[in-house]
Motif scaffolding. Structure first.
Motif, PDB file in Angstrom:
ATOM      1  N   SER A  59       5.099   3.985  -2.128  1.00 49.25           N
ATOM      2  CA  SER A  59       4.048   4.839  -1.659  1.00 49.25           C
ATOM      3  C   SER A  59       4.190   6.059  -2.703  1.00 49.25           C
ATOM      4  CB  SER A  59       4.474   5.021  -0.324  1.00 49.25           C
ATOM      5  OG  SER A  59       5.710   5.696  -0.058  1.00 49.25           O
ATOM      6  N   LYS A  63       1.336  -4.663  -0.589  1.00 51.27           N
ATOM      7  CA  LYS A  63       1.656  -3.247  -0.051  1.00 51.27           C
ATOM      8  C   LYS A  63       2.843  -3.431   0.705  1.00 51.27           C
ATOM      9  CE  LYS A  63      -1.549  -0.978   1.593  1.00 51.27           C
ATOM     10  NZ  LYS A  63      -2.679  -0.255   2.373  1.00 51.27           N
ATOM     11  N   ARG A 113      -9.448  -0.876   0.363  1.00 50.58           N
ATOM     12  CA  ARG A 113      -8.603  -1.391   1.344  1.00 50.58           C
ATOM     13  C   ARG A 113      -8.147  -2.799   0.695  1.00 50.58           C
ATOM     14  NH1 ARG A 113      -9.622  -4.995   5.599  1.00 50.58           N
ATOM     15  NH2 ARG A 113     -11.966  -4.826   5.112  1.00 50.58           N
ATOM     16  N   GLU A 143      -3.122  -7.532   0.986  1.00 52.71           N
ATOM     17  CA  GLU A 143      -2.242  -6.684   1.747  1.00 52.71           C
ATOM     18  C   GLU A 143      -0.370  -6.890   1.780  1.00 52.71           C
ATOM     19  OE1 GLU A 143      -1.957  -3.889   4.625  1.00 52.71           O
ATOM     20  OE2 GLU A 143      -3.794  -4.388   3.591  1.00 52.71           O
ATOM     21  N   GLY A 169      -4.759   3.336  -1.362  1.00 50.72           N
ATOM     22  CA  GLY A 169      -5.416   3.246   0.103  1.00 50.72           C
ATOM     23  C   GLY A 169      -6.828   3.809   0.155  1.00 50.72           C
ATOM     24  N   TRP A 170      -7.159   4.654   1.176  1.00 50.54           N
ATOM     25  CA  TRP A 170      -8.715   4.845   1.536  1.00 50.54           C
ATOM     26  C   TRP A 170      -9.105   5.613   0.357  1.00 50.54           C
ATOM     27  CZ3 TRP A 170     -12.039   8.822   1.181  1.00 50.54           C
ATOM     28  CH2 TRP A 170     -13.146   8.762   2.053  1.00 50.54           C
TER      29      TRP A 170
END
Length: 389
Positions: free
Chosen positions: A94, A87, A78, A84, A74-75
């Protein structure tokens, strides 16, 4: 982890040198970025470290895992477009400890790159082991880290040259299309309004894609069933024309032709030109496939998307930049049976692998799994044999 950022820039011999320093309490990182002056000659293909699955992949990390899992950073990175969708897929996790593969998604343009630290600062980097650096830009040199700094990471990019491609280790992915025309898919190749079309940017100056400015390419246009409509309106082109007006010869005439044709109308074509742009790849490829047309690639040194999973020779036609004058005569000799066969396989490819973000994400994961699964199978087999002995 948050970073403060300072920028320093200076000009040496026509090259803009940019230094960005990222810092927190315990770390200061200052990557050096070089921006070539406008109109620079074609850059040489990148030279990535000599890696393969045996030397740059930790097989044991994945071998004991029950499921194939991917961790997407993540950050400050992006995910964009179909990345996307990765994810939110069933393969994403995660929890880094559950991951076999780590994805690092690079920004799409240079202004965002200025805000991104080098992947080597990431907490699980480990010299890039089991990491995949992903770039959806049409120019790696403007958005990716310098090749010599990526360690053992593999590359998943939409702008891979054959001469830099590490077969069995890197993966070529498609540029995301901007327009879809699925309503044309039911038309047979010989029932279409045009025979061959293209509408897009003309690149001037000495750089990749500049063949779009050549008389050979622009003369494919006959104003009837072969339409090639190009425009010089582009930020880089504008700067080149400001300093070298002669480079823009014919731009005004081209603009008149460009404004005459509607992009979606030109998708009603038997063949669609997908010429290389700032890299060997082209945004036109997915757009042409969405319309049920047959893509005609014009590129040198290009690794096609999902190479090895898709039999592109059954779908598209491909020409080098030195063969442009042969394109029309060769295409006009193709019989209806071959046109229909190519169209059918192209539509299969589009529906199976490329029709939307979720489908492309699934294809991307499938490519990752296919690449690593063979290695894992060999590793597990070797472990079993060792235990038997």
């Amino acid at each position: 982890m948050r970073f403060s950022c300072l920028q320093y820039s200076f000009l040496i011999g026509g090259i803009l040198i940019v230094v960005f320093c990222y810092s927190n309490v315990s770390l200061i990182f200052c990557p050096l970025i070089l921006i070539n002056s406008y109109g620079a000659k074609n850059p040489r293909p990148n030279s990535f470290p000599g890696c393969n699955m045996d030397t740059c992949f930790n097989t044991s990390r994945c071998a004991e895992m029950e499921d194939f899992r991917i961790y997407v950073y993540g950050w400050p990175y992006r995910s964009v477009f179909y990345l996307e969708a990765v994810k939110s897929s069933q393969w994403a996790t995660s929890n880094p400890s559950e991951a076999c593969i780590f994805l690092v998604v690079m920004p799409l343009n240079f202004s965002l790159l200025m805000l991104n630290p080098h992947p080597s600062i990431l907490p699980h980097w480990n010299d890039g082991l089991n990491h995949v650096i992903v770039s959806l830009s049409d120019s790696w040199t403007q958005t990716g880290p310098r090749p010599v700094t990526i360690g053992k990471a593999s590359i998943m990019a939409s702008s891979l040259h054959m001469t830099e491609y590490r077969r069995g280790f890197d993966i070529s992915i498609p540029l995301p299309g901007k327009v879809k025309c699925p309503h044309l898919q039911t038309l047979k190749p010989w029932e279409r309004k045009y025979f061959i079309t293209f509408k897009g940017t003309r690149y001037i100056g000495e750089r990749e894609g500049s063949f779009r400015s050549s008389s050979q390419f622009r003369s494919l246009h006959n104003g009837d069933d072969a339409i090639v409509a190009v425009t010089c309106r582009h930020e880089t082109n504008d700067k080149i024309r400001w300093w070298h007006p002669e480079e823009g010869a014919g731009c005004d005439e081209d603009e008149a032709t460009f404004q005459k044709y509607d992009f979606r109308d030109l998708m009603n074509t038997t063949f669609g030109l997908a010429p290389a742009g700032r890299s060997p790849s082209s945004y036109r490829l997915l757009e042409i496939l969405s319309a049920g047309a047959i893509p005609v690639l014009i590129a040198d040194n290009y690794v096609k998307p999902f190479e090895g999973m898709i039999q592109w020779n059954r779908c598209l036609m491909e020409f080098s930049t030195s063969e442009i004058e042969k394109i029309l005569s060769k295409l006009r000799r193709i019989q209806r049976a071959e046109m229909q066969s190519r169209q059918r396989y192209c539509l299969f490819v589009y529906q199976q692998y490329l029709k939307d973000d979720v489908t492309i994400a699934s294809s991307l994961v499938q490519m990752l799994y296919r690449r690593f699964n063979g290695t894992l199978s060999k590793y597990k087999s070797a472990l079993s044999n060792a235990k038997i002995k």
